[in-house]
Design a protein around this motif. Structure first.
Motif, short mmCIF file in Angstrom:
data_model
loop_
_atom_site.label_atom_id
_atom_site.label_comp_id
_atom_site.label_asym_id
_atom_site.label_seq_id
_atom_site.Cartn_x
_atom_site.Cartn_y
_atom_site.Cartn_z
N ALA A 89 0.86 -1.19 0.00
CA ALA A 89 0.00 0.00 0.00
C ALA A 89 0.90 1.23 0.00
O ALA A 89 1.92 1.27 0.68
CB ALA A 89 -0.88 0.00 1.24
N GLY A 91 0.82 5.60 0.07
CA GLY A 91 0.16 6.91 0.07
C GLY A 91 0.93 7.81 -0.87
O GLY A 91 1.00 7.56 -2.07
N SER A 94 6.17 9.39 0.83
CA SER A 94 7.12 10.35 1.43
C SER A 94 7.87 9.76 2.62
O SER A 94 8.62 10.46 3.30
CB SER A 94 6.38 11.63 1.86
OG SER A 94 5.60 11.37 3.01
N SER A 155 6.11 16.98 6.63
CA SER A 155 5.70 16.64 5.26
C SER A 155 4.19 16.79 5.06
O SER A 155 3.64 16.23 4.12
CB SER A 155 6.10 15.19 4.98
OG SER A 155 5.58 14.36 6.01
N THR A 160 -0.13 11.61 3.18
CA THR A 160 -1.56 11.31 3.34
C THR A 160 -1.86 10.93 4.79
O THR A 160 -0.96 10.49 5.54
CB THR A 160 -1.95 10.12 2.45
OG1 THR A 160 -1.21 8.96 2.88
CG2 THR A 160 -1.65 10.40 0.98
N SER A 169 2.84 8.61 12.54
CA SER A 169 3.69 9.81 12.40
C SER A 169 3.55 10.81 13.55
O SER A 169 2.53 10.86 14.24
CB SER A 169 3.33 10.53 11.10
OG SER A 169 3.62 9.72 10.01
C1 LIG Z 1 10.76 16.32 3.99
C2 LIG Z 1 10.09 15.28 4.84
C3 LIG Z 1 9.71 15.61 6.13
C4 LIG Z 1 9.10 14.66 6.94
N1 LIG Z 1 8.72 15.03 8.19
C5 LIG Z 1 8.13 14.12 9.00
C6 LIG Z 1 7.75 14.48 10.32
O1 LIG Z 1 7.90 15.61 10.77
N2 LIG Z 1 7.19 13.53 11.09
C7 LIG Z 1 6.98 12.26 10.63
O2 LIG Z 1 6.46 11.45 11.39
N3 LIG Z 1 7.32 11.90 9.39
C8 LIG Z 1 7.89 12.78 8.55
N4 LIG Z 1 8.25 12.41 7.28
C9 LIG Z 1 8.00 11.03 6.84
C10 LIG Z 1 6.68 10.80 6.08
O3 LIG Z 1 6.27 11.97 5.43
C11 LIG Z 1 5.56 10.30 6.99
O4 LIG Z 1 5.89 9.00 7.43
C12 LIG Z 1 4.18 10.27 6.34
O5 LIG Z 1 3.20 9.98 7.30
C13 LIG Z 1 4.07 9.25 5.21
O6 LIG Z 1 2.87 9.49 4.49
P1 LIG Z 1 2.73 9.01 2.98
O7 LIG Z 1 1.36 9.30 2.53
O8 LIG Z 1 3.81 9.58 2.17
O9 LIG Z 1 2.90 7.44 3.17
P2 LIG Z 1 3.82 6.46 2.33
O10 LIG Z 1 5.22 6.89 2.39
O11 LIG Z 1 3.21 6.25 1.02
O12 LIG Z 1 3.62 5.13 3.18
C14 LIG Z 1 4.17 5.02 4.46
C15 LIG Z 1 3.89 3.62 5.02
O13 LIG Z 1 2.52 3.46 5.24
C16 LIG Z 1 1.99 2.37 4.50
N5 LIG Z 1 0.68 2.81 4.03
C17 LIG Z 1 0.37 3.96 3.38
N6 LIG Z 1 -0.95 4.03 3.19
C18 LIG Z 1 -1.49 2.92 3.74
C19 LIG Z 1 -2.81 2.42 3.87
N7 LIG Z 1 -3.87 3.08 3.42
N8 LIG Z 1 -2.98 1.23 4.49
C20 LIG Z 1 -1.95 0.54 4.98
N9 LIG Z 1 -0.69 0.98 4.89
C21 LIG Z 1 -0.45 2.14 4.26
C22 LIG Z 1 2.99 2.12 3.41
O14 LIG Z 1 2.96 0.77 2.98
C23 LIG Z 1 4.28 2.48 4.09
O15 LIG Z 1 4.72 1.40 4.87
C24 LIG Z 1 8.87 13.35 6.44
C25 LIG Z 1 9.24 13.02 5.14
C26 LIG Z 1 9.85 13.97 4.35
C27 LIG Z 1 10.24 13.58 2.97
#
Ligand SMILES: Cc1cc2nc3c(=O)[nH]c(=O)nc-3n(C[C@H](O)[C@H](O)[C@H](O)COP(=O)(O)OP(=O)(O)OC[C@H]3O[C@@H](n4cnc5c(N)ncnc54)[C@H](O)[C@@H]3O)c2cc1C
Length: 833
Positions: A89, A91, A94, A155, A160, A169
């Motif tokens: 899965a 999102g 990121s 982020s 998402t 997060s």
């Molecule tokens: C510049 C930058 C800053 C950041 N700052 C922070 C911060 O301050 N705090 C923090 O905690 N993180 C931070 N992050 C990390 C990241 O953004 C978070 O972990 C965020 O919550 C991930 O969301 P995403 O939608 O990109 O998920 P993805 O990266 O797409 O997925 C993350 C994980 O969740 C799983 N997943 C996604 N959607 C589902 C679903 N519907 N069902 C089951 N599993 C799912 C995926 O398989 C994966 O294991 C940062 C990243 C960047 C690049």
């Protein structure tokens, strides 16, 4: 610390990386093609977009699909289950842990089009959203209602809410408001075979939403989330403080915590970061060795007061300069510089390795100086930003991937940072997750028994290992590390172990003899009753960290008295206080101040349990953020001792507030729908009220006294609007009366066999409850109320103990049974019918 038999760790990972059977893969594609046509991406160039995340790694999947609805998702999962194809899965991708990398191929499911905000329900302080909703879009949608979703990763403009929940997060506001797990109420998910199930926050056998949060897509795919939202504070204030050393800055953080201040943001930037950020953003950052950025929120008067107190504290730590932002724009600029720390570091080299460790708050200075030593040792430049109020650091290491030597030094430094954090009692990840990045580092935190327990939970959900394989959970299947049973004597009718090793021996004996045990002092059915009365020590008290570790046999009243002596408090006020902490946590019931402080589990950082095989398992640490592996404490909190006897609990504390007040109204004052009006009007108020309950013809409204003047004026306005007359009292006697009334109900259930039913949610069928929390978090009613017989998500308490009522989802029940079989194969622990 874990020691593996040589090679076993690598062996287990290799086993996981079994290639997909090419014929099965072919059939999988053939099965899906008629439904998705060319929306099912198969060509290498079109798959590139789904091959990476925010790490520098890349693995190409076999296929990808941008999912448009839950039906499509279900169809793919069913086919994947049939043909043994891994499912990842995704999102926004990121994550910084390799969490969405398809390391064994398989199909990536992009969920970004599932972006409907289905419901915003200010009255119930909740929002229901699809997983692809971007965090910042949810914040925007909530703003007109006067609410916000507290988890705010940096982020937030791309990540998402599904990703936030799956990673657990955090963000800058966690210091006051906690992380994502504190805000997940219920989830709709698809299991590995595509079966849809709803995991609610009602009283079930297991806290399913809690266990799924932070599971990184390894247990189920989330298709809908109901999250808790909070009223936006009316005012915020921001200040910056410069320091001549990191140690001084971190000492000031400890000073702030010690002075019982709780800012809404408490961020630290070191000199390397300041120097990197300064050329890019003109935020007026001083030429200091370290800077703290502090935000406070509340009413106008309270913000003013908090800023004044902070300035006074910071001066005692020689902060210079101290800049209080005079306009929201200036405050925004200060924070923008913090937010750009990652981007600015990325200009130093083509890649930046972002680390994420947490240590107990008072050890932040130690950890920062270890990071500097490690940087020097490996001749690397490391910029560090920290959510200092949470003890959560992000050392950023710029590197060039084509410089092999530099990459090796970066990896070695990375490992040393993780090792040091765990040596200080911290976690290898506070908010970014394990993914593949830290899979091999999990043994720094967990024993082989603990890793094996996590993997057992993974297999209970996903027996074929198809959901996001190779992430978050190490595939360790270990025999329990307990000694072979000698010839045990028969168990007597009751035992009071004097130590945890003694308790383990008793459980080993009971397992050996298949003798059921009971820990419930009042409703005991087993062959041997275990009392933890001798296990009542305070194992660790860390007021500077605001944590306490206590053995489970400690009576709650003694615990509360101890905290009062130290001007601290445990915010959840239990239904009755003549309970041990172990019973309180094992029951995991809603509490009197749930409306304001959230559920009990939000205040528990860790538990130690002895399971039905006599294994001692420790999950959680005295740190504010920790997403290493599955959130195993959630398996034990509220599960009534089915999986293990809780022996020790790590709790989060807050400064005592000396002036709590309650307002009481006659029940008759709220005729018709006025009680709903009262909740509706109180719900959007910040700081608002913390508890709202009804018993014995009285309605009680509890104000914790933090910013009492604002709380009282807000409440009085609402009560005048509703034309209700009221009385005001000191809180303690009214709470004592409520708890004594509730104790009476408990006794009634187990002494006189007049069972009671406890439930939550909209209590439509509940007429004349004995007790009711007006926010819907709890009602207690007589069993004779016919409408309650099949009320889903409720519990009956009678002489024989707790019973789960109403239909239970058979798939979740089957998972619960598999977990039970692992932890308690001889079925000696509590059985909850
Ligand atoms: C510049 C930058 C800053 C950041 N700052 C922070 C911060 O301050 N705090 C923090 O905690 N993180 C931070 N992050 C990390 C990241 O953004 C978070 O972990 C965020 O919550 C991930 O969301 P995403 O939608 O990109 O998920 P993805 O990266 O797409 O997925 C993350 C994980 O969740 C799983 N997943 C996604 N959607 C589902 C679903 N519907 N069902 C089951 N599993 C799912 C995926 O398989 C994966 O294991 C940062 C990243 C960047 C690049």
């Amino acid at each position: 610390m874990q020691t593996f038999a040589e090679g076993s760790l690598h062996q287990s990972i290799q086993n996981l990386l079994v290639p997909i059977d090419s014929e099965q893969k072919q059939q999988f594609m053939v099965t899906l093609a008629p439904f998705f046509g060319n929306r099912l991406l198969l060509q290498a160039d079109r798959l590139t977009a789904y091959s990476y995340d925010a790490t520098a790694e890349q693995y190409r999947p076999d296929a990808a699909l941008v999912v448009e609805n839950e039906d499509e998702l279900r169809r793919v999962l069913e086919a994947a289950d049939k043909f043994g194809i891994p499912v990842i899965a995704r999102g926004s991708g990121s994550n910084i842990s390799g969490g969405t990398l398809p390391i064994v191929g398989g199909i990536v499911l992009s969920l970004t089009r599932l972006k409907h905000i289905r419901k915003i329900d200010p009255e119930n302080r909740s929002a229901t959203v699809e997983p692809g909703v971007v965090n910042a879009d949810l914040q925007m949608a909530l703003k007109p209602y006067g609410f916000f979703f507290p988890p705010d990763p940096a982020s937030h403009r791309i990540a998402t809410v599904g990703g936030n929940v799956a990673e657990g997060s955090g963000g800058p506001h966690c210091v006051k408001y906690g992380t994502t797990t504190h805000y997940v109420r219920s989830l709709r998910v698809l299991l590995a075979d595509g079966t849809p199930v709803v995991c609610s926050d009602k009283f079930t056998r297991v806290d399913w939403p809690g266990l799924l949060t932070g599971s990184e897509g390894t247990l189920a795919v989330i298709t809908e989330m109901t999250v808790r939202i909070l009223p936006l504070p009316s005012h915020t204030g921001m200040l910056l403080a410069g320091f001549s050393s990191v140690v001084e800055a971190v000492s000031a953080v400890s000073g702030i915590v010690r002075a019982r201040q709780i800012p809404s943001t408490l961020e630290l930037l070191d000199k390397a970061t300041l120097d990197t950020v300064r050329p890019f953003i003109n935020a007026g950052y001083p030429n200091s060795e370290a800077v703290l950025l502090i935000e406070v929120d509340g009413s106008e008067a309270s913000v003013q007061q908090q800023l004044e107190q902070l300035v006074a504290i910071l001066k005692t730590f020689h902060a210079e300069p101290i800049v209080v932002a005079e306009t929201p724009e200036q405050a925004d600029r200060l924070m923008a510089a913090r937010r750009s720390a990652y981007g600015a570091a990325a200009r130093l080299a083509s890649h930046v390795w972002t680390q994420d460790v947490t240590v107990p708050r008072p050890l932040l200075a130690d950890m920062m100086s270890h990071v500097l030593t490690i940087a020097r040792h490996y001749a690397l430049s490391i910029n560090t930003v920290a959510h200092a109020g949470d003890g959560n650091l992000h050392p950023l290491i710029p590197f060039h991937p084509d410089n092999r030597d530099e990459v090796d030094r970066m990896r070695a430094a990375d490992h040393d940072i993780l090792q040091k954090a765990t040596e200080l009692g911290g976690s290898i990840t506070g908010e970014h997750g394990i993914g593949i990045d830290k899979l091999h580092e999990l043994p720094l935190m967990f024993s082989e028994d603990e890793l094996s327990a996590m993997y057992a939970v993974k297999r209970a959900f996903d027996p074929r290992g198809l959901l996001n394989p190779g992430k978050a959970v190490l595939p360790v299947t270990a025999e329990p590390s307990v000694s072979a049973p000698p010839q045990y004597p028969p168990l007597p009718g009751s035992l009071e172990p004097g130590s945890i090793p003694e308790l383990r021996e008793i459980l080993r004996n009971a397992e050996f003899q298949h003798a059921p045990l009971g820990t419930d002092q009042n409703r005991y059915q087993g062959e041997c009753r275990i009392s933890l009365t001798h296990l009542r020590n305070i194992v660790d008290f860390d007021p500077d960290n605001m944590t306490i570790t206590v053995e489970a046999g400690m009576p709650f009243e003694d615990f509360a008295a101890f905290l009062r002596d130290h001007r601290l408090m445990f915010p959840p006020v239990p239904l009755h206080s003549q309970q041990t902490l172990g019973a309180l946590v094992a029951e995991g019931l809603p509490h009197l101040t749930q409306f304001g402080y959230g559920p009990l589990k939000n205040w528990i950082l860790g538990v130690e349990v002895v399971d039905g095989r006599g294994c001692l398992l420790r999950f959680g640490r005295k740190i504010m953020k920790n997403v290493a592996g599955l959130d195993m404490p959630k398996l034990f909190i509220g599960s009534l001792g089915q999986y293990g006897i809780i022996t020790t609990i790590i709790l989060r504390l807050q400064p005592e507030i000396p002036t709590p007040r309650v307002y009481t109204l006659e029940r008759g004052a709220l005729t018709g729908t006025k009680d709903q009006d009262l909740v509706r009007k109180l719900s959007p108020l910040a700081p608002g009220v913390q508890g709202l309950w009804m018993f014995s013809g009285q309605i009680v409204i509890f104000l914790d006294g933090r910013d009492l003047a604002t709380q009282e004026s807000q409440l009085q306005t609402v009560l005048q609007d509703l034309n209700c007359s009221y009385q005001t009292h000191e809180a303690a006697p009214v709470i004592a009366m409520t708890q004594s009334f509730l104790s009476g109900l408990y006794h009634r259930a187990y002494d006189n066999n007049q069972a009671i039913i406890l439930g939550c949610g909209q209590a439509e069928g509940v007429r004349d409850p004995y007790y009711l929390q007006l926010d819907g978090s709890l009602w207690i009613a007589p069993e004779t109320n016919q409408n309650l017989k099949a009320f889903p998500g409720s519990r009956r308490l009678d002489q024989s103990g707790w019973h789960i009522l109403g239909p239970e989802d058979p798939h979740l029940a089957a998972i619960a049974e598999r977990i039970k079989h692992y932890f308690d194969p001889a079925k000696i622990l509590t059985h909850v019918p």
